[in-house]
Scaffold this motif. Structure first.
Motif, PDB file in Angstrom:
ATOM      1  N   SER A 254      -2.002  -4.634   1.517  1.00 35.97           N
ATOM      2  CA  SER A 254      -2.813  -5.138   2.629  1.00 35.97           C
ATOM      3  C   SER A 254      -4.465  -5.328   2.122  1.00 35.97           C
ATOM      4  O   SER A 254      -5.005  -6.329   2.683  1.00 35.97           O
ATOM      5  CB  SER A 254      -2.934  -4.229   3.713  1.00 35.97           C
ATOM      6  OG  SER A 254      -3.367  -3.046   3.562  1.00 35.97           O
TER       7      SER A 254
ATOM      8  N   ASN B 129      -4.714  -8.426  -0.034  1.00 36.99           N
ATOM      9  CA  ASN B 129      -4.575  -9.674   0.682  1.00 36.99           C
ATOM     10  C   ASN B 129      -5.812 -10.002   1.289  1.00 36.99           C
ATOM     11  O   ASN B 129      -6.150 -11.062   1.675  1.00 36.99           O
ATOM     12  CB  ASN B 129      -3.375  -9.465   1.659  1.00 36.99           C
ATOM     13  CG  ASN B 129      -1.853  -9.431   0.803  1.00 36.99           C
ATOM     14  OD1 ASN B 129      -1.880 -10.289  -0.218  1.00 36.99           O
ATOM     15  ND2 ASN B 129      -1.102  -8.901   1.433  1.00 36.99           N
ATOM     16  N   TYR B 130      -6.299  -8.721   2.039  1.00 30.81           N
ATOM     17  CA  TYR B 130      -7.706  -8.946   2.828  1.00 30.81           C
ATOM     18  C   TYR B 130      -8.663  -9.666   1.879  1.00 30.81           C
ATOM     19  O   TYR B 130      -9.496 -10.623   1.973  1.00 30.81           O
ATOM     20  CB  TYR B 130      -8.080  -7.486   3.158  1.00 30.81           C
ATOM     21  CG  TYR B 130      -9.621  -7.649   3.699  1.00 30.81           C
ATOM     22  CD1 TYR B 130      -9.930  -8.264   4.793  1.00 30.81           C
ATOM     23  CD2 TYR B 130     -10.550  -7.180   2.903  1.00 30.81           C
ATOM     24  CE1 TYR B 130     -11.372  -8.507   5.361  1.00 30.81           C
ATOM     25  CE2 TYR B 130     -11.939  -7.097   3.176  1.00 30.81           C
ATOM     26  CZ  TYR B 130     -12.259  -7.721   4.357  1.00 30.81           C
ATOM     27  OH  TYR B 130     -13.584  -7.852   5.022  1.00 30.81           O
TER      28      TYR B 130
ATOM     29  N   TYR C   8      -7.712 -10.408   8.995  1.00 33.92           N
ATOM     30  CA  TYR C   8      -6.571  -9.756   8.508  1.00 33.92           C
ATOM     31  C   TYR C   8      -6.886  -8.072   8.387  1.00 33.92           C
ATOM     32  O   TYR C   8      -7.940  -7.793   8.387  1.00 33.92           O
ATOM     33  CB  TYR C   8      -6.797 -10.058   6.878  1.00 33.92           C
ATOM     34  CG  TYR C   8      -5.168 -10.018   6.347  1.00 33.92           C
ATOM     35  CD1 TYR C   8      -4.448 -10.884   6.089  1.00 33.92           C
ATOM     36  CD2 TYR C   8      -5.168  -8.800   5.726  1.00 33.92           C
ATOM     37  CE1 TYR C   8      -3.075 -10.625   5.589  1.00 33.92           C
ATOM     38  CE2 TYR C   8      -3.590  -8.407   5.327  1.00 33.92           C
ATOM     39  CZ  TYR C   8      -2.878  -9.506   4.905  1.00 33.92           C
ATOM     40  OH  TYR C   8      -1.590  -9.280   4.609  1.00 33.92           O
TER      41      TYR C   8
ATOM     42  N   ILE D   2      -6.127  -4.186   7.841  1.00 36.16           N
ATOM     43  CA  ILE D   2      -5.869  -3.274   6.589  1.00 36.16           C
ATOM     44  C   ILE D   2      -5.093  -2.277   7.289  1.00 36.16           C
ATOM     45  O   ILE D   2      -5.362  -1.399   8.174  1.00 36.16           O
ATOM     46  CB  ILE D   2      -6.900  -2.765   5.589  1.00 36.16           C
ATOM     47  CG1 ILE D   2      -7.709  -3.835   5.076  1.00 36.16           C
ATOM     48  CG2 ILE D   2      -6.688  -1.671   4.957  1.00 36.16           C
ATOM     49  CD1 ILE D   2      -8.943  -3.664   4.313  1.00 36.16           C
ATOM     50  N   TYR D   3      -4.009  -1.741   6.423  1.00 41.67           N
ATOM     51  CA  TYR D   3      -3.040  -0.811   6.908  1.00 41.67           C
ATOM     52  C   TYR D   3      -3.850   0.522   7.099  1.00 41.67           C
ATOM     53  O   TYR D   3      -4.592   0.910   6.581  1.00 41.67           O
ATOM     54  CB  TYR D   3      -1.947  -0.640   5.692  1.00 41.67           C
ATOM     55  CG  TYR D   3      -0.902   0.685   5.921  1.00 41.67           C
ATOM     56  CD1 TYR D   3       0.110   0.355   7.057  1.00 41.67           C
ATOM     57  CD2 TYR D   3      -0.956   2.104   5.491  1.00 41.67           C
ATOM     58  CE1 TYR D   3       1.026   1.267   7.412  1.00 41.67           C
ATOM     59  CE2 TYR D   3      -0.228   2.985   5.938  1.00 41.67           C
ATOM     60  CZ  TYR D   3       0.654   2.613   6.830  1.00 41.67           C
ATOM     61  OH  TYR D   3       1.677   3.590   7.072  1.00 41.67           O
TER      62      TYR D   3
END
Length: 334
Positions: A292, A295-296, A309, A311-312
């Motif tokens: 995550s 991807n961010y 987006y 983040i986990y």
């Protein structure tokens, strides 16, 4: 003419009245907005982040696990002046039972051992773990993760690459590495990196650094490309991937390796003698956080066109994440 002047004056008066009403209305609206801002209650949260690590290599040195506690410390919006928290009540639970308490270190860091030379106070092995802190200001803050089973690489082959379409500089050389392992049943997550054990004290060669504690790395290797379509590259040239393409089966993975050195690229035998696969089995929480975050970062390349987006985060009543990594070093020479 008089009639016209009266009409114009009337229009001017109407505009003036409307202007006053509009101004008063905007002023009242601004005042209400300011009142809302004045009454806004900002919630302060405790950030808790760390990775439980275990090295299942045959080694005498065991990894240090560090947990960071900092007020309102977010990855997306890092606090430039963080408020760190120190506590002697940060406890670790294994499979639901108390296991150990972290030592206070510095700048909000809590460790499973105080110094590198000390024996570890606990060894993180396979199981379910929970870090928990009952804070007087923030209440009960906790996070859970699962230390995965170790998975061993049972075959590795290294050879000079026949790929010549893209040339490399004279101080580099391209190799092809293939390794195999058995992926156990269930969802599994991995990370692959390259390590070299090839250091030299500079003062014994051509530097006058007798009073400086410094080492020179003569050879560096990194993964150029990998055959897995779902592999995600990290900033440190390691790769993350899950077992979606080879679940519960024997997997064979190949990658292109670039080796470079200060005195020229190493030959095959030299490379095999000093190189290792750092093979990591990750918890689902660690994998979800890493992917995550990557991807961010990729999403931010689009600038103002970037989409939001997240983040986990797996911390209950707080910010951050807790993950686990079970790793070992597989020599190229075996």
């Amino acid at each position: 003419m008089i009639g016209i002047k009266i009409v114009r004056g009337f229009r001017f008066s109407i505009l003036l009245v409307l202007g006053v009403i509009f101004t008063v209305g905007c002023t009242d609206l601004l005042t209400k907005e300011l009142d809302i801002e004045d009454d806004f209650d900002f919630e302060t949260q405790l950030g808790l982040s760390g990775i439980l690590r275990n090295d299942y290599s045959e080694t005498s040195s065991l990894p240090i696990t560090q947990i960071l506690l900092a007020e309102n410390q977010s990855i997306l919006e890092p606090n430039l002046t963080p408020i760190y928290h120190q506590t002697d009540g940060l406890n670790l639970y294994k499979d639901g039972e108390y296991f150990n308490t972290f030592f206070q270190s510095e700048q909000g860091i809590h460790r499973n051992q105080l110094m590198d030379s000390m024996p570890p106070s606990f060894l993180i092995e396979q199981g379910s773990y929970r870090v928990e802190l009952d804070h007087p200001d923030f209440g009960l803050v906790s996070a859970e993760t699962q230390m995965p089973k170790p998975v061993f690489v049972n075959y590795i082959e290294v050879k000079e690459s026949s790929f010549t379409t893209v040339e490399v500089p004279a101080f580099q050389k391209r190799y092809e590495v293939t390794f195999r392992f058995y992926d156990p049943p269930g969802a599994n997550y991995y990370e692959l990196a390259i390590e070299t054990d090839n250091y030299l004290e500079p003062d014994t060669v051509f530097f006058d650094l007798d009073s400086v504690d410094y080492q020179l790395k003569l050879v560096r290797s990194f993964i150029e490309s990998i055959t897995l379509p779902n592999a995600i590259e990290k900033e440190n040239k390691s790769y993350l991937f899950d077992d979606s393409t080879f679940d519960s089966s024997y997997a064979s993975i190949s990658f292109s390796l670039i080796a470079e050195g200060i005195f020229g690229a190493p030959d095959l035998e030299r490379l095999k003698a000093i190189s290792f696969l750092k093979w990591s089995c990750l918890s689902e929480e660690q994998y979800l956080f890493d992917t995550s975050y990557l991807n961010y970062q990729s999403n931010q390349l689009f600038g103002p066109f970037s989409e939001p987006y997240s983040i986990y985060n797996n911390v209950e009543n707080g910010l951050g994440y807790l993950g686990a990594e079970n790793y070992y070093f597989k020599p190229f020479s075996e």
